[in-house]
Design a protein around this motif. Structure first.
Motif, PDB file in Angstrom:
ATOM      1  N   GLU A  13       0.843  -1.201   0.000  1.00 51.76           N
ATOM      2  CA  GLU A  13       0.000   0.000   0.000  1.00 51.76           C
ATOM      3  C   GLU A  13       0.871   1.241   0.000  1.00 51.76           C
ATOM      4  OE1 GLU A  13      -3.762   1.883   2.556  1.00 51.76           O
ATOM      5  OE2 GLU A  13      -2.544   0.263   3.370  1.00 51.76           O
ATOM      6  N   ILE A  14       0.493   2.244  -0.801  1.00 51.08           N
ATOM      7  CA  ILE A  14       1.248   3.487  -0.864  1.00 51.08           C
ATOM      8  C   ILE A  14       0.920   4.336   0.360  1.00 51.08           C
ATOM      9  CG2 ILE A  14      -0.426   4.930  -2.118  1.00 51.08           C
ATOM     10  CD1 ILE A  14       1.987   5.760  -3.924  1.00 51.08           C
ATOM     11  N   PHE A  15       1.871   5.169   0.783  1.00 51.82           N
ATOM     12  CA  PHE A  15       1.732   5.875   2.058  1.00 51.82           C
ATOM     13  C   PHE A  15       0.521   6.808   2.073  1.00 51.82           C
ATOM     14  CE2 PHE A  15       3.674   9.309  -0.258  1.00 51.82           C
ATOM     15  CZ  PHE A  15       3.287  10.462   0.395  1.00 51.82           C
ATOM     16  N   SER A  16       0.192   7.429   0.939  1.00 48.07           N
ATOM     17  CA  SER A  16      -0.952   8.353   0.911  1.00 48.07           C
ATOM     18  C   SER A  16      -2.264   7.627   1.155  1.00 48.07           C
ATOM     19  CB  SER A  16      -0.993   9.081  -0.433  1.00 48.07           C
ATOM     20  OG  SER A  16      -1.133   8.160  -1.499  1.00 48.07           O
ATOM     21  N   SER A  17      -2.358   6.359   0.797  1.00 46.20           N
ATOM     22  CA  SER A  17      -3.567   5.580   1.055  1.00 46.20           C
ATOM     23  C   SER A  17      -3.735   5.321   2.547  1.00 46.20           C
ATOM     24  CB  SER A  17      -3.506   4.257   0.287  1.00 46.20           C
ATOM     25  OG  SER A  17      -4.611   3.444   0.581  1.00 46.20           O
ATOM     26  N   VAL A  18      -2.633   5.067   3.255  1.00 48.29           N
ATOM     27  CA  VAL A  18      -2.709   4.856   4.709  1.00 48.29           C
ATOM     28  C   VAL A  18      -3.141   6.143   5.405  1.00 48.29           C
ATOM     29  CG1 VAL A  18      -1.464   3.963   6.705  1.00 48.29           C
ATOM     30  CG2 VAL A  18      -0.834   3.207   4.419  1.00 48.29           C
ATOM     31  N   VAL A  19      -2.579   7.270   4.970  1.00 48.75           N
ATOM     32  CA  VAL A  19      -2.974   8.561   5.554  1.00 48.75           C
ATOM     33  C   VAL A  19      -4.443   8.849   5.261  1.00 48.75           C
ATOM     34  CG1 VAL A  19      -2.526  11.038   5.510  1.00 48.75           C
ATOM     35  CG2 VAL A  19      -0.620   9.434   5.394  1.00 48.75           C
ATOM     36  N   ALA A  20      -4.913   8.489   4.075  1.00 52.86           N
ATOM     37  CA  ALA A  20      -6.326   8.718   3.730  1.00 52.86           C
ATOM     38  C   ALA A  20      -7.247   7.901   4.628  1.00 52.86           C
ATOM     39  CB  ALA A  20      -6.558   8.354   2.264  1.00 52.86           C
ATOM     40  N   ARG A  21      -6.861   6.682   4.960  1.00 51.85           N
ATOM     41  CA  ARG A  21      -7.686   5.877   5.872  1.00 51.85           C
ATOM     42  C   ARG A  21      -7.728   6.505   7.263  1.00 51.85           C
ATOM     43  NH1 ARG A  21      -6.055   0.671   6.991  1.00 51.85           N
ATOM     44  NH2 ARG A  21      -4.061   0.632   5.888  1.00 51.85           N
ATOM     45  N   HIS A  22      -6.610   7.066   7.690  1.00 48.06           N
ATOM     46  CA  HIS A  22      -6.587   7.737   8.991  1.00 48.06           C
ATOM     47  C   HIS A  22      -7.488   8.968   8.991  1.00 48.06           C
ATOM     48  CE1 HIS A  22      -5.149   9.706  12.617  1.00 48.06           C
ATOM     49  NE2 HIS A  22      -4.780  10.752  11.893  1.00 48.06           N
ATOM     50  N   LEU A  23      -7.449   9.742   7.907  1.00 57.17           N
ATOM     51  CA  LEU A  23      -8.293  10.941   7.832  1.00 57.17           C
ATOM     52  C   LEU A  23      -9.772  10.584   7.790  1.00 57.17           C
ATOM     53  CD1 LEU A  23      -6.250  13.039   5.237  1.00 57.17           C
ATOM     54  CD2 LEU A  23      -6.248  13.267   7.707  1.00 57.17           C
ATOM     55  N   GLN A  24     -10.120   9.477   7.162  1.00 59.71           N
ATOM     56  CA  GLN A  24     -11.531   9.108   7.030  1.00 59.71           C
ATOM     57  C   GLN A  24     -12.119   8.654   8.357  1.00 59.71           C
ATOM     58  OE1 GLN A  24     -12.352   5.980   4.228  1.00 59.71           O
ATOM     59  NE2 GLN A  24     -14.408   6.736   3.837  1.00 59.71           N
ATOM     60  N   VAL A  73       9.788   4.740   3.099  1.00 58.09           N
ATOM     61  CA  VAL A  73      10.399   5.008   1.799  1.00 58.09           C
ATOM     62  C   VAL A  73      10.553   3.729   0.990  1.00 58.09           C
ATOM     63  CG1 VAL A  73      12.454   5.931   0.654  1.00 58.09           C
ATOM     64  CG2 VAL A  73      11.584   7.027   2.715  1.00 58.09           C
ATOM     65  N   GLU A  74      11.033   2.654   1.622  1.00 56.34           N
ATOM     66  CA  GLU A  74      11.343   1.435   0.877  1.00 56.34           C
ATOM     67  C   GLU A  74      10.130   0.560   0.610  1.00 56.34           C
ATOM     68  OE1 GLU A  74      15.730  -0.093   1.012  1.00 56.34           O
ATOM     69  OE2 GLU A  74      14.756  -0.441   2.937  1.00 56.34           O
ATOM     70  N   ARG A  75       9.171   0.519   1.538  1.00 55.97           N
ATOM     71  CA  ARG A  75       8.066  -0.431   1.412  1.00 55.97           C
ATOM     72  C   ARG A  75       6.746   0.187   0.980  1.00 55.97           C
ATOM     73  NH1 ARG A  75       9.054  -3.773   7.097  1.00 55.97           N
ATOM     74  NH2 ARG A  75      11.278  -4.202   6.762  1.00 55.97           N
ATOM     75  N   HIS A  76       6.639   1.529   1.066  1.00 56.58           N
ATOM     76  CA  HIS A  76       5.349   2.144   0.771  1.00 56.58           C
ATOM     77  C   HIS A  76       5.500   3.411  -0.063  1.00 56.58           C
ATOM     78  CE1 HIS A  76       3.364  -0.613   3.578  1.00 56.58           C
ATOM     79  NE2 HIS A  76       4.380  -0.395   4.389  1.00 56.58           N
ATOM     80  N   SER A  77       6.504   3.444  -0.928  1.00 56.08           N
ATOM     81  CA  SER A  77       6.660   4.547  -1.882  1.00 56.08           C
ATOM     82  C   SER A  77       7.246   3.980  -3.164  1.00 56.08           C
ATOM     83  CB  SER A  77       7.573   5.648  -1.315  1.00 56.08           C
ATOM     84  OG  SER A  77       8.922   5.253  -1.380  1.00 56.08           O
ATOM     85  N   ARG A 147       1.025   0.597  -4.631  1.00 54.40           N
ATOM     86  CA  ARG A 147       2.059   1.435  -5.241  1.00 54.40           C
ATOM     87  C   ARG A 147       2.488   0.915  -6.610  1.00 54.40           C
ATOM     88  NH1 ARG A 147       7.840   0.270  -2.243  1.00 54.40           N
ATOM     89  NH2 ARG A 147       7.692  -1.971  -2.025  1.00 54.40           N
ATOM     90  N   HIS A 148       2.400  -0.396  -6.858  1.00 56.23           N
ATOM     91  CA  HIS A 148       2.831  -0.884  -8.168  1.00 56.23           C
ATOM     92  C   HIS A 148       1.823  -0.558  -9.264  1.00 56.23           C
ATOM     93  CE1 HIS A 148       0.637  -4.270  -6.203  1.00 56.23           C
ATOM     94  NE2 HIS A 148       0.079  -4.364  -7.388  1.00 56.23           N
ATOM     95  N   HIS A 149       0.685   0.059  -8.927  1.00 54.06           N
ATOM     96  CA  HIS A 149      -0.269   0.538  -9.935  1.00 54.06           C
ATOM     97  C   HIS A 149       0.015   1.982 -10.359  1.00 54.06           C
ATOM     98  CE1 HIS A 149      -3.512  -2.553  -8.493  1.00 54.06           C
ATOM     99  NE2 HIS A 149      -2.631  -3.081  -9.322  1.00 54.06           N
ATOM    100  N   LEU A 221       8.861  -4.033  -7.151  1.00 55.66           N
ATOM    101  CA  LEU A 221       8.311  -3.422  -5.937  1.00 55.66           C
ATOM    102  C   LEU A 221       7.646  -4.510  -5.098  1.00 55.66           C
ATOM    103  CD1 LEU A 221       6.723  -0.119  -7.290  1.00 55.66           C
ATOM    104  CD2 LEU A 221       8.698  -0.317  -5.795  1.00 55.66           C
ATOM    105  N   PRO A 222       8.408  -5.401  -4.476  1.00 55.49           N
ATOM    106  CA  PRO A 222       7.800  -6.471  -3.677  1.00 55.49           C
ATOM    107  C   PRO A 222       7.144  -5.916  -2.420  1.00 55.49           C
ATOM    108  CG  PRO A 222      10.168  -6.473  -3.412  1.00 55.49           C
ATOM    109  CD  PRO A 222       9.863  -5.463  -4.474  1.00 55.49           C
ATOM    110  N   HIS A 223       6.391  -6.759  -1.743  1.00 58.31           N
ATOM    111  CA  HIS A 223       5.597  -6.290  -0.612  1.00 58.31           C
ATOM    112  C   HIS A 223       6.456  -5.975   0.614  1.00 58.31           C
ATOM    113  CE1 HIS A 223       2.318  -7.122  -3.102  1.00 58.31           C
ATOM    114  NE2 HIS A 223       2.130  -8.401  -2.795  1.00 58.31           N
ATOM    115  N   HIS A 224       7.395  -6.846   0.939  1.00 56.66           N
ATOM    116  CA  HIS A 224       8.090  -6.720   2.219  1.00 56.66           C
ATOM    117  C   HIS A 224       9.440  -6.046   2.115  1.00 56.66           C
ATOM    118  CE1 HIS A 224       5.060  -9.150   4.165  1.00 56.66           C
ATOM    119  NE2 HIS A 224       5.155 -10.034   3.182  1.00 56.66           N
ATOM    120  N   ALA A 225      10.031  -6.010   0.958  1.00 58.75           N
ATOM    121  CA  ALA A 225      11.361  -5.395   0.814  1.00 58.75           C
ATOM    122  C   ALA A 225      11.554  -4.979  -0.630  1.00 58.75           C
ATOM    123  CB  ALA A 225      12.465  -6.365   1.244  1.00 58.75           C
ATOM    124  N   SER A 226      12.586  -4.181  -0.857  1.00 54.73           N
ATOM    125  CA  SER A 226      12.892  -3.709  -2.209  1.00 54.73           C
ATOM    126  C   SER A 226      14.355  -3.976  -2.506  1.00 54.73           C
ATOM    127  CB  SER A 226      12.571  -2.212  -2.345  1.00 54.73           C
ATOM    128  OG  SER A 226      11.203  -1.994  -2.166  1.00 54.73           O
TER     129      SER A 226
END
Length: 656
Positions: A13-24, A73-77, A147-149, A221-226
Motif C-alpha cells: 500500500e502506498i503511504f498516501s492511502s494509509v494517511v487517507a484511511r486515517h483521515l476518514q 520510503v522502501e516499502r510504501h513509496s 504502489r505498483h499501480h 516493488l515487492p511487498h516486504h522489501a525492495s
C-alpha cells in the motif's frame, strides 16, 4: 505527539492511502490532522513527503512506521523503483537521504524531471484496479491504493490483467484536502467519473506488452522489501555479447532503438518517449547512452532498462542468471585497458616508457606494438605524438605518399594551415597526415605556433578595423562586438591589448534634479490611512483580524521605510507601534466577539463549540479562560457541565 490507532499499512500500500484511511476514520478536521502528521504542505500525489521523519514520529509505539522512516520510503513509496537502474551505492545513499529528509525535492533527486517525470510517474491522479477494489472491500472492509499501480507506464493490473482506472476526475479538480487525500475508488460524487488509464485502442499484442511491464514493476516493488537488482551491469553484458556495444564501450543507440521498435511497436515506443520519431536522432542516442552512465552516481531510466531487458529475457527475474552465464563466454568483447569506456572523464595516456619498451620488443613494427599494449593504432600514434617520440616512415610509406608530397605537407604544417585544408589540397587521408607528423615530432609544435600567430593576426585586424570605424567606442562595446577576438588578444598578446584597446568607460552621468517630495504631506497621508484601517477593523461585525505590524505596513504601502528621512521615519514608526495590536489585545477582542455571537444561540457554553466560533485552538482558549468567564458572566451565559472552561472545572478536577 503520537496518534493512537493509526492504521496499519497493508502489504504494497502506498503511504498516501494509509494517511487517507486515517483521515476518514478521524473526527478531527482534516487540516489539523495533516498538521500533526507534517503533511500540510505535502501533496497526496507526491513520491514521498519531505517531512517523512515528522510522519513517523507521530506513530504509536509498536506501529511498523514508528521512528522508522526507511520503512515508509522502501516499502510504501515508488522511490525504490526509480533507483533500480542505478548502482547499489547510489541506491543506499538516496534512500538514506530521503528517509532523513535531506532532499528538498525528492522527485528531482530520483531523476523525475519535467519531461521524463510525465512518462515515469504521473503526479496528477491515482490509479486502482476494479478487481482489487472489490477483493479488498471483501477482505479488509476498505479499499487500498497499491504502489505498483502508480507508475505512469503501468496501464494494467499485474494480478488480474485488467485495465487500471483513474480516481474520480471530478474530485481531482477540487483542491479540498479531504478530497485529495482519499482511498482507491472512494468518492462522494453522485456520478463518479473514473476513466480508464488506457486511452487508446489496444490490440492483443500491445496488451501483452503492457501486462508484461506491469508484472515486472510488481516484481521490482515487492511487498516486504525492495532489493536492488543490478540492471545496468547485466544489460551491458548482454548488449556486448550481442554486438550492440563496441569494444571501446560505445553504445550503438540507433541499433538498440530499432530493435525496440521491432519488439514493442512504434505506437508504444512513442508513447513512452523512447526513441520517439518526433525527436532528433542525436537526442535518442543520448537517452539510451545516459542509461549506462548510472555507474557515475546517476539515476537511470528504469523504463528504458525494462524495455531493453525484454529484448533478451522473458522475465526480469532471470536477467542476472543469463548475464552471469555469458560473462565467461568468449564472444564477450574484452574492453581495452586504455579505452575511453573505462575513463568517463578522458582516457589515461600510455606512459613514454611503455611505448619505448613496446617498440623495442616489436622491433619497430607498429602493429605488433599496438597488440602488445592492447590498444588501437590511432590511440598508439596519438600518445606517441604526445610524448614527442619519432616513428620514421617506412620505405613502403614513402613510396606510397611520395617524397615531394611529404615535403609540401611539412611546409603547409609549418605555415599553420588546417589539417582539413591539407587533406583536401593533397588528397591524403587523416592516417597519412598522422604518419607524416609522427616522422617529425617538431612539426606539431611548429604547426600549433603558426596557427596561434595567424589567429592573433586575424583578431588584431578585426579589432583595428572596428576601432577605426568607431573611434568613441569603449572597451565594453568592443568586447561585446568581438568577444572572441578580444579574448585571443588578451591571452596571446596582453601588452598589445592593453595599449590598443580603449579604457573602460567611466560613469560620468549626473543625476538629474528631481521634484522635491513633500514628506510632511506623505506622513500625514500615512497617518490618516492607519487611523482609518484601525477604525474599520474595530467597527466591523465579522470575526476580528489581528492588526499586525506587517498588515498595517502593507495596507498603507510602507513596507520599506529606509527611503524616508530620519525625522519622518521615526514619526511613522511611532504611529505603527501605537496602532499595532498585541496578542493579548487581539485575544480579548476575538473572545468578546465570539461570546457575543455565542449568546445568540441561547445554549450553555461548550469548549468545542466556542473553539469553532472563535476559530482559536483549545490551548489558546485555556490561556484566556479568565476572559471567557468574565464575558460569559456579563452576557448571563452558563457553561456545559463538562466544559473545561467552566469556573467549576478546577473544583471538579480536585474532587475527582
Amino acid at each position: 505527539m503520537r496518534l493512537p490507532g493509526f492504521p496499519i499499512p497493508v502489504d504494497g500500500e502506498i503511504f498516501s492511502s494509509v494517511v487517507a484511511r486515517h483521515l476518514q476514520r478521524s473526527a478531527s478536521p482534516t487540516t489539523r490532522n495533516l498538521d500533526l502528521l507534517g503533511l500540510r504542505h505535502t501533496s497526496s500525489m507526491s513520491i514521498i513527503p519531505t517531512t517523512v521523519m515528522t510522519l513517523t514520529s507521530c506513530m504509536p509505539l509498536g506501529h511498523p512506521w514508528a521512528n522508522n522512516s526507511e520503512a515508509v520510503v522502501e516499502r510504501h513509496s515508488l522511490a525504490p523503483l526509480f533507483l533500480q537502474a542505478s548502482t547499489r551505492t547510489h541506491y543506499d545513499t538516496v534512500i538514506s537521504d530521503l528517509s532523513r529528509g535531506l532532499t528538498g525535492n525528492p522527485a528531482a533527486t530520483l531523476g523525475l524531471t519535467t519531461q521524463r517525470g510525465e512518462i515515469l510517474y504521473q503526479p496528477s491522479n491515482l490509479k486502482f484496479c476494479p478487481e482489487c477494489f472489490i477483493a479488498d472491500n471483501e477482505r479488509y472492509g476498505y479499499s487500498v491504493t497499491y504502489r505498483h499501480h502508480q507508475p505512469g507506464f503501468v496501464k494494467y493490473c499485474a494480478k488480474h490483467s485488467r485495465p487500471l482506472l483513474l480516481s474520480c476526475v471530478n474530485c481531482q479538480h477540487s483542491r479540498s484536502s479531504l478530497r485529495m487525500w482519499r482511498m482507491a475508488g472512494n468518492c462522494n460524487c453522485e456520478q463518479p467519473n473514473t476513466p480508464s488509464a488506457v486511452n487508446y485502442d489496444v490490440n492483443e499484442n500491445l496488451e501483452e506488452k503492457l501486462i508484461w511491464l506491469s508484472e515486472q514493476t510488481a516484481y521490482l516493488l515487492p511487498h516486504h522489501a525492495s532489493p536492488h537488482i543490478a540492471l545496468v551491469p547485466c544489460l551491458r553484458t548482454l548488449l556486448q555479447h550481442n554486438g550492440l556495444i563496441s569494444s571501446s564501450g560505445k553504445i550503438k543507440s540507433q541499433l538498440i532503438i530499432n530493435a525496440l521498435y521491432d519488439k514493442f511497436g512504434v505506437e508504444l515506443m512513442n508513447e513512452f518517449g523512447i526513441g520517439s520519431q518526433n525527436v532528433n536522432i542525436l537526442r535518442q542516442g543520448n537517452g539510451i547512452s545516459r542509461l549506462f552512465q548510472s555507474c557515475n552516481g546517476k539515476t537511470g531510466n528504469v523504463l528504458s532498462a525494462l524495455c531493453i531487458a525484454r529484448l533478451f529475457v522473458e522475465d526480469i527475474r532471470h536477467l542476472e542468471e543469463v548475464a552471469e552465464a555469458l560473462e565467461g563466454s568468449t564472444l564477450t568483447p574484452i574492453p581495452r585497458p586504455f579505452g575511453r569506456s573505462l575513463f568517463p572523464r578522458g582516457r589515461a595516456r600510455i606512459s613514454k616508457e611503455a611505448i619505448l619498451t613496446s617498440l623495442k620488443e616489436s622491433k619497430g613494427v607498429i602493429r605488433r606494438a599496438c597488440k602488445n599494449l592492447n590498444v588501437s593504432d590511432g590511440v598508439f600514434r596519438s600518445d606517441v605524438m604526445y610524448h614527442n617520440i619519432t616513428i620514421p616512415l617506412s620505405e613502403k610509406q614513402l613510396n606510397r605518399i611520395g617524397p615531394q608530397v611529404i615535403q609540401d605537407v611539412r611546409s603547409a604544417l609549418r605555415e599553420g594551415q588546417s589539417i582539413l585544408s591539407i587533406r583536401e589540397k593533397f588528397g591524403l587521408s587523416k592516417f597519412s597526415i598522422t604518419l607524416i607528423r609522427a616522422d617529425d615530432p617538431e612539426l606539431q609544435m611548429l604547426h600549433n605556433k603558426s596557427k596561434e600567430e595567424k589567429k592573433l593576426c586575424r583578431s588584431k585586424d578585426k579589432l583595428i578595423s572596428f576601432l577605426d570605424t568607431n573611434p568613441l567606442a569603449c572597451r565594453s562595446s568592443v568586447w561585446k562586438k568581438h568577444t572572441h577576438s578580444v579574448e585571443t588578444v588578451m591571452t596571446l598578446d596582453s601588452t598589445w591589448g592593453e595599449v590598443t584597446l580603449p579604457l573602460p568607460a567611466k560613469n560620468t552621468r549626473r543625476k538629474k534634479p528631481g521634484v522635491r517630495r513633500d514628506w510632511q504631506h506623505r506622513s500625514n497621508q500615512i497617518s490618516s490611512k492607519i487611523q482609518e484601517l484601525v477604525k474599520n477593523e474595530l467597527e466591523k461585525k465579522d470575526r476580528p483580524s489581528m492588526l499586525t505590524m506587517t498588515r498595517i505596513k502593507k495596507a498603507v504601502g510602507v513596507l520599506n521605510l529606509k527611503y524616508f528621512p530620519p525625522v519622518y521615519r521615526a514619526k511613522i514608526e511611532d504611529i505603527l507601534e501605537l496602532s499595532a495590536e498585541s496578542k493579548a489585545a487581539f485575544q480579548t477582542r476575538v473572545i468578546r466577539w465570539a461570546i457575543d455571537r455565542y449568546s445568540e444561540l441561547s445554549i450553555p457554553i461548550s469548549s468545542n463549540q466556542l473553539r469553532r466560533t472563535a476559530v482559536l485552538s483549545l490551548k489558546e482558549l485555556h490561556e484566556c479562560r479568565a476572559l471567557v468567564i468574565k464575558f460569559a458572566q456579563e452576557r448571563g451565559l452558563g457553561f456545559h457541565s463538562r466544559c473545561s472552561l467552566s469556573p467549576l472545572a478546577d473544583a471538579n478536577t480536585l474532587q475527582g
